[in-house]
Design a protein around this motif. Sequence first.
Motif, PDB file in Angstrom:
ATOM      1  N   UNK A  44       0.823  -1.202   0.000  1.00 63.82           N
ATOM      2  CA  UNK A  44       0.000   0.000   0.000  1.00 63.82           C
ATOM      3  C   UNK A  44       0.855   1.249   0.000  1.00 63.82           C
ATOM      4  N   UNK A  45       0.643   2.114   0.982  1.00 63.18           N
ATOM      5  CA  UNK A  45       1.387   3.367   1.067  1.00 63.18           C
ATOM      6  C   UNK A  45       2.651   3.248   1.912  1.00 63.18           C
ATOM      7  N   UNK A  46       2.941   2.045   2.417  1.00 61.32           N
ATOM      8  CA  UNK A  46       4.141   1.865   3.228  1.00 61.32           C
ATOM      9  C   UNK A  46       5.382   2.105   2.380  1.00 61.32           C
ATOM     10  N   UNK A  47       6.376   2.746   2.977  1.00 61.46           N
ATOM     11  CA  UNK A  47       7.597   3.108   2.266  1.00 61.46           C
ATOM     12  C   UNK A  47       8.706   2.133   2.622  1.00 61.46           C
ATOM     13  N   UNK A  48       9.162   1.372   1.650  1.00 62.05           N
ATOM     14  CA  UNK A  48      10.182   0.357   1.889  1.00 62.05           C
ATOM     15  C   UNK A  48      11.183   0.376   0.746  1.00 62.05           C
ATOM     16  N   UNK A  49      12.459   0.342   1.091  1.00 64.25           N
ATOM     17  CA  UNK A  49      13.529   0.290   0.092  1.00 64.25           C
ATOM     18  C   UNK A  49      14.497  -0.810   0.511  1.00 64.25           C
ATOM     19  N   UNK A  50      14.875  -1.641  -0.443  1.00 66.94           N
ATOM     20  CA  UNK A  50      15.820  -2.715  -0.166  1.00 66.94           C
ATOM     21  C   UNK A  50      17.190  -2.343  -0.713  1.00 66.94           C
ATOM     22  N   UNK A  51      18.217  -2.777   0.011  1.00 69.38           N
ATOM     23  CA  UNK A  51      19.590  -2.524  -0.416  1.00 69.38           C
ATOM     24  C   UNK A  51      20.271  -3.856  -0.689  1.00 69.38           C
ATOM     25  N   UNK A  52      20.740  -4.032  -1.917  1.00 68.54           N
ATOM     26  CA  UNK A  52      21.497  -5.224  -2.299  1.00 68.54           C
ATOM     27  C   UNK A  52      20.726  -6.523  -2.088  1.00 68.54           C
ATOM     28  N   UNK A  53      19.606  -6.649  -2.689  1.00 72.14           N
ATOM     29  CA  UNK A  53      18.878  -7.907  -2.636  1.00 72.14           C
ATOM     30  C   UNK A  53      19.129  -8.665  -3.933  1.00 72.14           C
ATOM     31  N   UNK A  54      19.569  -9.910  -3.829  1.00 67.78           N
ATOM     32  CA  UNK A  54      19.999 -10.661  -5.011  1.00 67.78           C
ATOM     33  C   UNK A  54      18.850 -11.328  -5.757  1.00 67.78           C
ATOM     34  N   UNK A  55      17.707 -11.481  -5.113  1.00 72.17           N
ATOM     35  CA  UNK A  55      16.593 -12.177  -5.743  1.00 72.17           C
ATOM     36  C   UNK A  55      15.736 -11.278  -6.610  1.00 72.17           C
ATOM     37  N   UNK A  56      14.612 -11.798  -7.035  1.00 72.46           N
ATOM     38  CA  UNK A  56      13.658 -11.049  -7.832  1.00 72.46           C
ATOM     39  C   UNK A  56      12.598 -10.426  -6.915  1.00 72.46           C
ATOM     40  N   UNK A  57      12.322  -9.166  -7.107  1.00 72.57           N
ATOM     41  CA  UNK A  57      11.325  -8.494  -6.283  1.00 72.57           C
ATOM     42  C   UNK A  57      10.761  -7.298  -7.030  1.00 72.57           C
TER      43      UNK A  57
END
Length: 208
Positions: free
Chosen positions: A151-164
């Motif tokens: 939804x409106x949640x703010x999330x950022x990933x750093x260096x994730x090797x998989x598919x997203x």
Amino acid sequence: MPSLSSVAKQAGVSITTASMVLNGGKRSERISEGCAQRVREAARQVGYVPNYHARSMKLGRADVIGVAAELTGYLGPGRGQLAAAYFSTLVGAIEVTARNAGYSMTMIGPDERLSGLRRGIQAMRQRRVDGLIVLGVAERTAPSFSMDELGNDLLVMIEYAGQTQLPMVNWDQTLGVKLAVQHLAELGHRQILWLGPESQTESSSYRV
């Protein structure tokens, strides 16, 4: 604890004005800088500290950025992400940047039931953090949810090797090394010494 009314009385202003200055109300820009300074000085004199929870409820935000990681402990001694100097440096930089932007930073690790990522998502849903930065999660904690579920949640990933589908900050290490070597070659260097963390006693020398 000194109240907001004590500050208002000391500064000679209304409680509403004191609240807007100290808690960042929507109309705080209408208050002159002289008046705002008087209120802040009065707060210092009486020892007033804004109530964090009351301010958070009023503004609708926590002013906190969460950083989810697999911390040392549940992964075994010395196996947590923060045991690595790289991640420790990264977290330090996040904390400084968040602080300069007026936010606090909180670390969110795993427990016996949930990964650091899942606990971070839970914290966002509970409005205990305004956004979440996820440090290179392990495959076992791979996010199976989509942007629609966040939804409106703010999330950022750093260096994730998989598919997203989630927003991600990453880089191409192979391309980075290639560009670095190319730059040194263009400057006329033909021998490059590589010093890496893999070995403290050995080094490698390359000709280009």
